[in-house]
Design an enzyme around this catalytic site. Structure first.
Site, PDB file in Angstrom:
ATOM      1  N   ASP A 198      -0.268  -7.730   4.584  1.00 28.63           N
ATOM      2  CA  ASP A 198       0.155  -6.397   5.005  1.00 28.63           C
ATOM      3  C   ASP A 198      -0.927  -5.360   4.677  1.00 28.63           C
ATOM      4  O   ASP A 198      -1.481  -5.357   3.575  1.00 28.63           O
ATOM      5  CB  ASP A 198       1.445  -6.058   4.235  1.00 28.63           C
ATOM      6  CG  ASP A 198       2.148  -4.833   4.758  1.00 28.63           C
ATOM      7  OD1 ASP A 198       2.540  -4.838   5.937  1.00 28.63           O
ATOM      8  OD2 ASP A 198       2.322  -3.867   3.982  1.00 28.63           O
ATOM      9  N   GLU A 266      -3.326  -8.048   8.703  1.00 34.32           N
ATOM     10  CA  GLU A 266      -2.844  -6.906   9.475  1.00 34.32           C
ATOM     11  C   GLU A 266      -3.803  -5.763   9.186  1.00 34.32           C
ATOM     12  O   GLU A 266      -3.713  -5.105   8.153  1.00 34.32           O
ATOM     13  CB  GLU A 266      -1.423  -6.489   9.073  1.00 34.32           C
ATOM     14  CG  GLU A 266      -0.906  -5.388   9.985  1.00 34.32           C
ATOM     15  CD  GLU A 266      -0.089  -4.305   9.311  1.00 34.32           C
ATOM     16  OE1 GLU A 266       0.644  -3.597  10.008  1.00 34.32           O
ATOM     17  OE2 GLU A 266      -0.187  -4.127   8.073  1.00 34.32           O
TER      18      GLU A 266
HETATM   19  C1  GLC Z   1       2.799  -2.724   7.582  1.00 32.94           C
HETATM   20  C2  GLC Z   1       4.123  -3.272   8.015  1.00 32.94           C
HETATM   21  C3  GLC Z   1       5.066  -2.123   8.177  1.00 32.94           C
HETATM   22  C4  GLC Z   1       5.215  -1.439   6.858  1.00 32.94           C
HETATM   23  C5  GLC Z   1       3.867  -0.983   6.323  1.00 32.94           C
HETATM   24  C6  GLC Z   1       3.942  -0.602   4.885  1.00 32.94           C
HETATM   25  O1  GLC Z   1       2.211  -1.980   8.564  1.00 32.94           O
HETATM   26  O2  GLC Z   1       3.966  -4.025   9.176  1.00 32.94           O
HETATM   27  O3  GLC Z   1       6.314  -2.542   8.654  1.00 32.94           O
HETATM   28  O4  GLC Z   1       6.042  -0.321   6.992  1.00 32.94           O
HETATM   29  O5  GLC Z   1       2.920  -2.011   6.400  1.00 32.94           O
HETATM   30  O6  GLC Z   1       4.106  -1.726   4.073  1.00 32.94           O
END
Ligand code: GLC
Length: 568
Positions: A198, A266
């Site tokens: 994440d 991500e």
């Molecule tokens: C990422 C997740 C999202 C979350 C954010 C904070 O982007 O995909 O859903 O709110 O991180 O952890």
């Protein structure tokens, strides 16, 4: 093909209206039948759920709403039986404010070892009454919150790039590094196959935390990331190299990489040259291709994104990935039903007072987009429900919204709830078969009934059967391992390329390919044609159709917004 499960919305085994791990395990055969190679589960850890579990209070246990550690073990075991790998979500940028470390940091006071694990700073202004810099939260509002010290006086500030209940860790801190290495081992020891990381571009902040441009970056196309002091700092890469060493130590086969543990970033990072730094040979294995997800419905733009993606990942020897939807963005069946604007697509949620997508057009384009994506070389990430053609829920009443963005933006940003609505399994059952009761943590739109799994299962032409067919062909023809050659001559509104599982030839974007004759080498290429234009186009003579996203005109042409796969 990796399938994203958002556990709270997948299947509810106990009727509390929230999906859970036993629900996932019970529905696993559906995924085996669909042909998925791996599932990625959004967070299921102990959490006060201020950001749907992306606010973790205990990284080594399961939140009771989702089940127990033995439920997680049972899920992994069942997946293994069915030949499905399990990727879990790792949230290293921040913890929950209820995490014992943060609670200890609040209690211990300024200058303590406990505070040093997070980003506490004194405020500016005469009395420290101003935040330490101008950073804002991705969920809107200030990026800093001031604490009250143990003696009741107004105290330091802590950084949170997301909700105030999600304090950012300081990744220069040795405790933090050691803790996450231990968390990785904890889950690897339990048998998971990898991690989706994440906010992978956020862990390290620029030295001295200088002011930067203020902009909610994460939920918008990542056009402000370059040069930002919050994102994509060079220091993150050292962390991923260390993690890679940990993961590699769990791999068994020397030549057989099929059981290797993987990391997927991500990272909302631009340009692609920066993004591929996350997937250099000694770092992560994959990163999400958000450029593809954000591409407007225009042939030229898709071609450019596909070329750039393949070229940039090739430059570091990593596989390209493709994704159209996830739990943070408007579902593509709705996104593609909005008017096409060349500069950007809408990723934020859609509310009742926004212009509404054209559902029929959106679904037609979504099916064509899926046929495009599933033909491409590389890895594909699907988001639960896209194989049913589910639309965004755009009519949710305000009082059910749970995304912290909604509240933090003082109701200016509608948030992401509309793509997180529980899945319809059975049209004629309570909660459309999501669970044994009527309860669902977000209300399901009436349109979900006709899209329920049981209404599409075995029905020729349904979106579910289209995905099943495309995924079966993708596997049989080894399209994920193929190379791609553009086929010119169809005009600027048509995307046409040939994919072939014979990896011998390098992709060459310039040369029109001779795909007319099957005689040119062993395997026959598959022609993929996507018609973005307003007039129907013919397939080459002798082409044998393998799949179509929506049929043909009466005279056998490929209509507008339709994709076809054909054997030459
Ligand atoms: C990422 C997740 C999202 C979350 C954010 C904070 O982007 O995909 O859903 O709110 O991180 O952890």
């Amino acid at each position: 093909m990796i399938y994203q499960i958002y556990p709270r919305s997948w299947a509810d085994s106990d009727g509390d209206g929230i999906g859970d791990l036993p629900g996932v395990t019970a529905r696993m055969p559906y995924l085996a039948e669909l042909g998925v190679d791996a599932v990625w589960l959004s967070p299921f850890y102990v959490s006060p759920q201020h950001d749907a579990g992306y606010d973790v209070a205990d990284y080594r246990d399961i939140d009771p709403i989702f089940g127990t550690l033995s439920d997680a073990d049972a899920l992994v075991a069942r997946a293994r039986e069915l030949g499905i790998k399990v990727i879990v979500d790792l949230v290293p940028n921040h913890s929950s404010s209820e995490h014992p470390w943060f609670q200890a940091a609040l209690a211990a006071g300024p200058g303590s070892r406990e505070r040093a694990r997070y980003l506490f700073r004194d405020g500016l202004g005469q009395h420290g009454e101003l935040p330490p810099n101008n950073w804002t939260s991705n969920f809107s509002g200030d990026g800093w919150t001031r604490v009250t010290e143990a003696d009741g006086s107004p105290g330091q500030w802590y950084l949170h790039l997301f909700d105030s209940t999600q304090p950012d860790f300081d990744w220069h801190n040795a405790d933090v590094r050691a803790e996450f290495e231990s968390i990785l081992r904890f889950w690897l020891d339990r048998g998971v196959d990898g991690f989706r990381v994440d906010v992978a571009h956020g862990l390290v902040k620029a030295d001295g935390l200088p002011d930067g441009e203020t902009q909610a970056e994460l939920l918008a196309p990542a056009d402000r990331v370059e040069g930002s002091p919050m994102w994509d700092q060079d220091g993150v890469h050292e962390i991923y190299r260390e993690w890679r060493r940990v993961l590699d130590s769990y791999n068994t086969g020397a030549n057989d990489t099929s059981e290797d543990r993987i990391l997927c970033a991500e990272a909302w990072v631009e340009p692609p040259e920066r993004l591929v730094r996350y997937v250099r040979p000694d770092e992560m294995h994959q990163s999400f291709n958000f450029d593809f997800l954000g591409t407007p419905w225009l042939a030229a733009q898709f071609r450019q994104v596909i070329e750039n993606s393949l070229r940039s990942t090739d430059s570091v020897g990593a596989p390209t990935t493709w994704v159209l939807s996830n739990h943070d963005v408007v579902r593509h069946a709705s996104r593609l039903g909005l008017p096409v604007r060349p500069e950007r697509v809408r990723l934020h949620g859609i509310g009742p007072s926004d212009p509404q997508p054209d559902a029929e057009l959106g679904l037609r384009r979504a099916r064509a987009a899926a046929a495009l994506m599933l033909s491409l070389p590389g890895s594909v990430y699907l988001y639960q429900g896209e194989e049913l053609g589910l639309p965004e829920a755009t009519q949710l009443p305000d009082d059910v919204r749970q995304d912290p963005t909604w509240k933090r933006s003082r109701h200016q940003i509608i948030g992401r709830d509309g793509c997180r609505v529980p899945i319809p399994w059975t049209a004629d059952a309570p909660s459309y078969g999501f669970g044994p009761s009527e309860r669902t943590w977000l209300p399901q739109p009436d349109s979900f009934a006709a899209l329920a799994v049981d209404r599409q299962d075995g029905v020729e032409g349904s979106t579910l059967e289209l995905y099943r067919t495309l995924l079966r062909l993708r596997r049989e023809l080894r399209l994920g391992m193929s190379s791609l050659r553009w086929v010119d001559g169809y005009g600027e509104d048509v995307l046409a390329f040939a994919v072939s599982a014979q990896p011998a030839e390098p992709a060459d974007a310039q040369q029109p390919a001779d795909v007319g004759s099957p005689a040119d080498g062993g395997d026959h290429p598959v022609l993929v044609l996507v018609n973005f234009g307003s007039s129907a186009v013919p397939l080459p003579e002798h082409a044998r159709v393998l799949a179509t996203s929506d049929g043909f005109t009466d005279d056998g042409l490929v209509p507008t917004d339709v994709a076809v796969w054909a054997r030459l």
